[in-house]
Each structure stands twice: as structure tokens, then as C-alpha cells.
Design an enzyme around this catalytic site. Structure first.
Site, PDB file in Angstrom:
ATOM      1  N   TYR A  31       4.294  -3.748  -8.677  1.00 18.71           N
ATOM      2  CA  TYR A  31       2.536  -3.653  -8.494  1.00 18.71           C
ATOM      3  C   TYR A  31       1.206  -3.353  -8.379  1.00 18.71           C
ATOM      4  O   TYR A  31       0.825  -2.143  -8.389  1.00 18.71           O
ATOM      5  CB  TYR A  31       2.789  -4.836  -6.634  1.00 18.71           C
ATOM      6  CG  TYR A  31       2.591  -3.613  -5.741  1.00 18.71           C
ATOM      7  CD1 TYR A  31       3.477  -2.662  -5.420  1.00 18.71           C
ATOM      8  CD2 TYR A  31       1.354  -3.800  -4.434  1.00 18.71           C
ATOM      9  CE1 TYR A  31       3.099  -2.070  -4.278  1.00 18.71           C
ATOM     10  CE2 TYR A  31       1.431  -2.813  -3.667  1.00 18.71           C
ATOM     11  CZ  TYR A  31       2.191  -2.047  -3.752  1.00 18.71           C
ATOM     12  OH  TYR A  31       1.962  -0.729  -2.379  1.00 18.71           O
ATOM     13  N   ARG A  50      -2.660   2.137 -13.981  1.00 18.00           N
ATOM     14  CA  ARG A  50      -2.266   3.165 -13.237  1.00 18.00           C
ATOM     15  C   ARG A  50      -0.707   1.694 -13.417  1.00 18.00           C
ATOM     16  O   ARG A  50       0.566   2.768 -12.767  1.00 18.00           O
ATOM     17  CB  ARG A  50      -2.470   3.110 -11.753  1.00 18.00           C
ATOM     18  CG  ARG A  50      -1.925   3.565 -10.609  1.00 18.00           C
ATOM     19  CD  ARG A  50      -2.334   3.651  -9.788  1.00 18.00           C
ATOM     20  NE  ARG A  50      -2.457   1.958  -9.175  1.00 18.00           N
ATOM     21  CZ  ARG A  50      -3.194   2.259  -7.670  1.00 18.00           C
ATOM     22  NH1 ARG A  50      -3.568   3.743  -7.438  1.00 18.00           N
ATOM     23  NH2 ARG A  50      -4.007   1.369  -7.220  1.00 18.00           N
ATOM     24  N   ARG A  99      23.791  -9.656  -9.950  1.00 19.55           N
ATOM     25  CA  ARG A  99      23.111  -8.327  -9.338  1.00 19.55           C
ATOM     26  C   ARG A  99      24.155  -6.831  -9.747  1.00 19.55           C
ATOM     27  O   ARG A  99      25.224  -7.148  -9.838  1.00 19.55           O
ATOM     28  CB  ARG A  99      23.724  -8.009  -7.980  1.00 19.55           C
ATOM     29  CG  ARG A  99      23.743  -6.794  -7.203  1.00 19.55           C
ATOM     30  CD  ARG A  99      23.525  -7.254  -5.710  1.00 19.55           C
ATOM     31  NE  ARG A  99      22.222  -5.768  -4.655  1.00 19.55           N
ATOM     32  CZ  ARG A  99      23.778  -5.098  -4.405  1.00 19.55           C
ATOM     33  NH1 ARG A  99      24.533  -4.896  -5.112  1.00 19.55           N
ATOM     34  NH2 ARG A  99      22.650  -4.573  -4.356  1.00 19.55           N
ATOM     35  N   LYS A 146       4.028   3.239  -8.231  1.00 19.99           N
ATOM     36  CA  LYS A 146       3.295   1.820  -7.279  1.00 19.99           C
ATOM     37  C   LYS A 146       4.491   0.869  -6.888  1.00 19.99           C
ATOM     38  O   LYS A 146       4.346  -0.260  -6.996  1.00 19.99           O
ATOM     39  CB  LYS A 146       2.172   1.371  -7.472  1.00 19.99           C
ATOM     40  CG  LYS A 146       0.920   0.844  -5.917  1.00 19.99           C
ATOM     41  CD  LYS A 146      -0.009   0.793  -6.644  1.00 19.99           C
ATOM     42  CE  LYS A 146      -0.680  -1.008  -5.627  1.00 19.99           C
ATOM     43  NZ  LYS A 146      -1.024   0.014  -4.442  1.00 19.99           N
ATOM     44  N   GLU A 178      -0.432  10.997   3.577  1.00 20.78           N
ATOM     45  CA  GLU A 178      -1.094   9.699   2.772  1.00 20.78           C
ATOM     46  C   GLU A 178      -0.470   9.197   3.772  1.00 20.78           C
ATOM     47  O   GLU A 178       0.280   8.923   4.238  1.00 20.78           O
ATOM     48  CB  GLU A 178      -0.839   9.192   1.627  1.00 20.78           C
ATOM     49  CG  GLU A 178       0.505   8.338   1.132  1.00 20.78           C
ATOM     50  CD  GLU A 178       0.505   7.981  -0.526  1.00 20.78           C
ATOM     51  OE1 GLU A 178      -0.469   8.001  -0.617  1.00 20.78           O
ATOM     52  OE2 GLU A 178       1.762   8.027  -0.615  1.00 20.78           O
ATOM     53  N   LEU A 202       0.350   8.231  -3.654  1.00 18.67           N
ATOM     54  CA  LEU A 202      -0.204   7.546  -4.925  1.00 18.67           C
ATOM     55  C   LEU A 202      -1.318   7.690  -5.088  1.00 18.67           C
ATOM     56  O   LEU A 202      -2.328   8.259  -4.349  1.00 18.67           O
ATOM     57  CB  LEU A 202      -0.204   6.373  -4.759  1.00 18.67           C
ATOM     58  CG  LEU A 202      -0.297   4.922  -5.442  1.00 18.67           C
ATOM     59  CD1 LEU A 202       0.615   4.873  -6.758  1.00 18.67           C
ATOM     60  CD2 LEU A 202      -0.365   4.025  -4.814  1.00 18.67           C
TER      61      LEU A 202
HETATM   62  C1  LIG Z   1       1.166   4.575  -0.574  1.00 19.42           C
HETATM   63  C2  LIG Z   1      -0.697   3.491  -0.838  1.00 19.42           C
HETATM   64  N1  LIG Z   1      -1.653   5.528  -1.262  1.00 19.42           N
HETATM   65  C3  LIG Z   1      -2.735   5.214  -1.205  1.00 19.42           C
HETATM   66  C4  LIG Z   1      -2.951   3.645  -1.714  1.00 19.42           C
HETATM   67  C5  LIG Z   1      -4.782   4.015  -1.986  1.00 19.42           C
HETATM   68  O1  LIG Z   1      -4.817   3.141  -3.526  1.00 19.42           O
HETATM   69  P1  LIG Z   1      -6.113   2.478  -3.589  1.00 19.42           P
HETATM   70  O2  LIG Z   1      -7.108   3.389  -3.841  1.00 19.42           O
HETATM   71  O3  LIG Z   1      -5.708   2.564  -5.497  1.00 19.42           O
HETATM   72  O4  LIG Z   1      -5.883   1.381  -3.121  1.00 19.42           O
HETATM   73  C6  LIG Z   1      -2.476   3.367  -1.464  1.00 19.42           C
HETATM   74  C7  LIG Z   1      -3.010   1.732  -1.697  1.00 19.42           C
HETATM   75  O5  LIG Z   1      -2.311  -0.239  -1.740  1.00 19.42           O
HETATM   76  C8  LIG Z   1      -0.785   3.056  -1.190  1.00 19.42           C
HETATM   77  O6  LIG Z   1      -0.327   2.179  -0.661  1.00 19.42           O
END
Ligand SMILES: Cc1ncc(COP(=O)(O)O)c(C=O)c1O
Length: 279
Positions: A31, A50, A99, A146, A178, A202
Site C-alpha cells: 500500500y 516506492r 487459498r 510497505k 522506527e 521503511l
Molecule cells: C513503519 C513506517 N515507518 C515509517 C513511515 C513513514 O513513511 P512516510 O514518511 O513515507 O509516510 C511509515 C508510514 O506509514 C511507516 O508505516
């Protein structure tokens, strides 16, 4: 609300998703979320790059993710959000099939969904800052994708919520990685530190904006893992994300960070970020 679903613009209530969709059964999908400022998507090309990377890493064949630029324009128009503060959500799954864990027949079309919706910026919290908790990073080792498989993030965010905190910040092998939906920065001696890009975080688009703003403002931007005990002694800290923007952290596990108020580096970056997103 008009949404985009498998090639059509239809009212959201008319979307029908099969219980055999691999997104539903296996969280087999990816997503994106893009912020829309006054009707204009912010850095949508970077988000779609991305998205293309995530699709390719999980081997979903979707030839041109950049088609979402025009789909987004159309969704903004159809929903009368031309001047609105809003966000775009896009999701693609590996489609509908009986499935089984391995990929279905290559002819199976992916399921494609996109929606735009109004958002209300958290302006009061950008000033007051928020509290966070630290929690073990129990996620897999491909956090660069993502993925819609967000169970570990959901459990950690719930733990934060139950403790009255805004976000849970993950700690892997003693280092801050993070947040559940944010990147995390700390300030030491006027320099901004954050975990390096790679498989444990991410690579955020907001993080890229902040890297550029630091360069512009002559603020050091250091991509090195932060030991969690050093994080607790940071001069200031903040979270970064598409809808979170730059959110000061004033408390970690119930203890003050720095002065316990929004720091000067966070404030400066917020001002520059506002200019960047509203120019
Ligand atoms: C796990 C994670 N880290 C970092 C981010 C921040 O990324 P962005 O600045 O592209 O929204 C997100 C955004 O949803 C995220 O889900």
C-alpha cells in the site's frame, strides 16, 4: 465517497471484495499513503516510485504504478477535494484465488483500490509534542517493503494507546529502528540522527524531505542506529510520517526527553517543512 476499484470509479459502498482475496486471507499486498495539501498531492512521484519498488520486491506484476497520478487527480475532482487537506490511500493485492501459499496462476489480476479522504492536521500536537513508549521490534526483516501485513505494528500501536501514548517506537538489538507508522529522529549536539535506510525500517518520504531541509539549513543529518539508552538522553526527538509530518516527542516511557518541550531543531524543521509543502 467515490473510490477507484479495479479500473472503475464507483461509490465506496459498491466495492465488493472476495473472501478469497489474498489481501484478506494472507495480507499478500502492498500500500501507499500520500498527503494532499490544498488539493495537491505532495511528492506523489516519490511515493509511486516506492510503491513500484514494494510491488517489485513482493513480485506483484503491475506494469505502471505511476498511473495513480492521474487516478488521484480524478479522485480529487470526483470528491470535490480540489482545495482540501486530504490523503490518498492505495492498495494492491495479489488478487483472488483459492487459498494456497504459493503465488496463484500468473493470469490472476491483482486487486487494485484507491481512495482519497479529508484529513485534519494535528496542529496542537505539533506544538505540544507527544509521548511515546519503547517496545521490542518483533517485526520481520523486510521492513523496507510497505506491506499490508501490519500485525506487529498494530499490536505495538495498541500497547501505546493502552498506555496513553501516541506512538510505539521499536527497539531491535538495543537500537531504535522506527515507530509503528513513523520514522524516528533524535537530536544530539544540534545534529539530527536517524536509523539508516535498509531492511529494518521503511524509507520514509518525510524522512527524505527532512534530509533535504537539514542540508538546506546546515543541520547535520546522521544516518546511524541510535542505542536506546542514548535516545533517552537525546536533546530532542521527533517522529516523521506522511500524515504525522514532524511530531516532537517530549516524553519516552513516562520520562522527559530534553526539556520536555518541543525542541528548537524540531520547530525549525516544522517551519521549513510547512514552506516546502505549501509553496
Ligand atoms: C513503519 C513506517 N515507518 C515509517 C513511515 C513513514 O513513511 P512516510 O514518511 O513515507 O509516510 C511509515 C508510514 O506509514 C511507516 O508505516
Amino acid at each position: 465517497m467515490i473510490v477507484y476499484f479495479n479500473g472503475q470509479y464507483i461509490p465506496k459502498e459498491q466495492v465488493v471484495i472476495s473472501p478469497d482475496d489474498r489481501g484478506f486471507l494472507l495480507a499478500d499486498g502492498t500500500y501507499e499513503v500520500v498527503r494532499i495539501y490544498r488539493g495537491k498531492p505532495y511528492r506523489i512521484k516519490d511515493h509511486l516510485d516506492r510503491f513500484a519498488e514494494s510491488l517489485s520486491k513482493i513480485r506483484i506484476n503491475f506494469p505502471n504504478p505511476h498511473v495513480f497520478e492521474s487516478i488521484t487527480e480524478e479522485l480529487i475532482r470526483l470528491n470535490g477535494l480540489e482545495n482540501a487537506e486530504a490523503a490518498l490511500y492505495i492498495q494492491i493485492t495479489r488478487g483472488v484465488a483459492p487459498r494456497r501459499h504459493p503465488f496463484p496462476d500468473p493470469s490472476t489480476p491483482p486487486t487494485v483500490y484507491a481512495t482519497v479522504y479529508p484529513v485534519k492536521p494535528d496542529t496542537a500536537k505539533w506544538e505540544s509534542g507527544v509521548n511515546v513508549i519503547l517496545t521490542p521490534d518483533i517485526r520481520w526483516s523486510r521492513c523496507d517493503i510497505k506491506s499490508v501485513s501490519l500485525l506487529a505494528n498494530v499490536l505495538a500501536a495498541q500497547e501505546a494507546s493502552e498506555q496513553g501514548a501516541e506512538e510505539a517506537v521499536f527497539v531491535r538489538n538495543g537500537f531504535i529502528t522506527e515507530g509503528t507508522h513513523t520514522n524516528v529522529c533524535a537530536v544530539f549536539g544540534g545534529e539530527v540522527w536517524t536509523h539508516p535506510a535498509g531492511e529494518f525500517i521503511l524509507g520514509g518520504i518525510t524522512r527524505e524531505s527532512v534530509r533535504e531541509l537539514c542540508q538546506q539549513a546546515g543541520i547535520g543529518f546522521v544516518e546511524k542506529p541510535i542505542p536506546y539508552d542514548r535516545f533517552l538522553k537525546a536533546d530532542e526527538a521527533f517522529l516523521l510520517g506522511t500524515t504525522t509530518e514532524i511530531m516532537p516527542v517530549v516524553e519516552v516511557n513516562g520520562k522527559k526527553i530534553g526539556t520536555g518541550r518541543r525542541g528548537t531543531v524540531a520547530k525549525k524543521l516544522q517551519e521549513l517543512f510547512f514552506e516546502m509543502t505549501h509553496s
